[in-house]
Design a protein around this motif. Structure first.
Motif, PDB file in Angstrom:
ATOM      1  N   ALA A  74      -2.568   0.367  25.103  1.00 25.02           N
ATOM      2  CA  ALA A  74      -3.176   1.684  24.895  1.00 25.02           C
ATOM      3  C   ALA A  74      -3.835   1.758  23.520  1.00 25.02           C
ATOM      4  O   ALA A  74      -4.928   2.301  23.371  1.00 25.02           O
ATOM      5  CB  ALA A  74      -2.132   2.782  25.044  1.00 25.02           C
ATOM      6  N   ALA A  75      -3.188   1.194  22.512  1.00 23.63           N
ATOM      7  CA  ALA A  75      -3.747   1.221  21.157  1.00 23.63           C
ATOM      8  C   ALA A  75      -5.032   0.410  21.083  1.00 23.63           C
ATOM      9  O   ALA A  75      -5.969   0.774  20.367  1.00 23.63           O
ATOM     10  CB  ALA A  75      -2.727   0.690  20.157  1.00 23.63           C
ATOM     11  N   ALA A  76      -5.111  -0.680  21.820  1.00 21.00           N
ATOM     12  CA  ALA A  76      -6.310  -1.515  21.803  1.00 21.00           C
ATOM     13  C   ALA A  76      -7.506  -0.807  22.435  1.00 21.00           C
ATOM     14  O   ALA A  76      -8.654  -1.108  22.106  1.00 21.00           O
ATOM     15  CB  ALA A  76      -6.043  -2.834  22.528  1.00 21.00           C
ATOM     16  N   ARG A  77      -7.245   0.153  23.304  1.00 23.39           N
ATOM     17  CA  ARG A  77      -8.339   0.887  23.956  1.00 23.39           C
ATOM     18  C   ARG A  77      -8.859   2.037  23.111  1.00 23.39           C
ATOM     19  O   ARG A  77      -9.891   2.612  23.408  1.00 23.39           O
ATOM     20  CB  ARG A  77      -7.862   1.430  25.298  1.00 23.39           C
ATOM     21  CG  ARG A  77      -7.602   0.314  26.304  1.00 23.39           C
ATOM     22  CD  ARG A  77      -7.217   0.856  27.627  1.00 23.39           C
ATOM     23  NE  ARG A  77      -8.277   1.702  28.165  1.00 23.39           N
ATOM     24  CZ  ARG A  77      -8.175   2.386  29.286  1.00 23.39           C
ATOM     25  NH1 ARG A  77      -7.070   2.353  29.973  1.00 23.39           N
ATOM     26  NH2 ARG A  77      -9.168   3.121  29.716  1.00 23.39           N
ATOM     27  N   ARG A  78      -8.128   2.397  22.058  1.00 26.61           N
ATOM     28  CA  ARG A  78      -8.527   3.512  21.202  1.00 26.61           C
ATOM     29  C   ARG A  78      -9.849   3.173  20.517  1.00 26.61           C
ATOM     30  O   ARG A  78     -10.014   2.082  19.975  1.00 26.61           O
ATOM     31  CB  ARG A  78      -7.451   3.771  20.157  1.00 26.61           C
ATOM     32  CG  ARG A  78      -7.739   4.982  19.289  1.00 26.61           C
ATOM     33  CD  ARG A  78      -6.641   5.232  18.291  1.00 26.61           C
ATOM     34  NE  ARG A  78      -5.366   5.371  18.991  1.00 26.61           N
ATOM     35  CZ  ARG A  78      -4.202   5.029  18.475  1.00 26.61           C
ATOM     36  NH1 ARG A  78      -4.133   4.532  17.264  1.00 26.61           N
ATOM     37  NH2 ARG A  78      -3.090   5.183  19.152  1.00 26.61           N
TER      38      ARG A  78
END
Length: 105
Positions: A74-78
């Motif tokens: 999820a953090a990588a998609r931010r």
């Protein structure tokens, strides 16, 4: 989120989607071959909550066992933050001009 159906099924000795489909039918959930294939081979885009309840009943697990949270994904998609302007300030300060009133409270 990672869909963990096959691992939980394997822990219960269920190695084939046909066996899982049969057990779900015995528990009252009739699933088409196509839908079972989607649940078994990949990450489904949708799962009805009623269906999820029966899957958990058959596998004797919880939804947390089937839906594994992956915060790093999820953090990588931010979206990346915009680089700051040369002035170093990105905040906007409203200015009151002539004839303008304060906004309502």
């Amino acid at each position: 989120m990672r869909w963990n159906l096959r691992m939980k099924a394997a822990e219960r000795g269920i190695w084939k989607s046909t066996e899982m489909r049969r057990r779900l039918a015995e528990a009252g959930l009739e699933i088409s071959t196509g839908k079972m294939s989607a649940l078994w081979t990949g990450t489904p885009t949708t799962v009805r909550l009623d269906d999820l309840d029966i899957i958990c009943l058959v596998l004797k697990c919880t939804t947390a066992d089937l839906l594994v949270h992956e915060p790093e994904v999820a953090a990588a998609r931010r979206p990346q933050a915009e680089p700051q302007a040369a002035t170093g300030s990105t905040s906007v300060v409203p200015r009151l001009g002539r004839g303008r009133t304060l906004p309502p409270l």
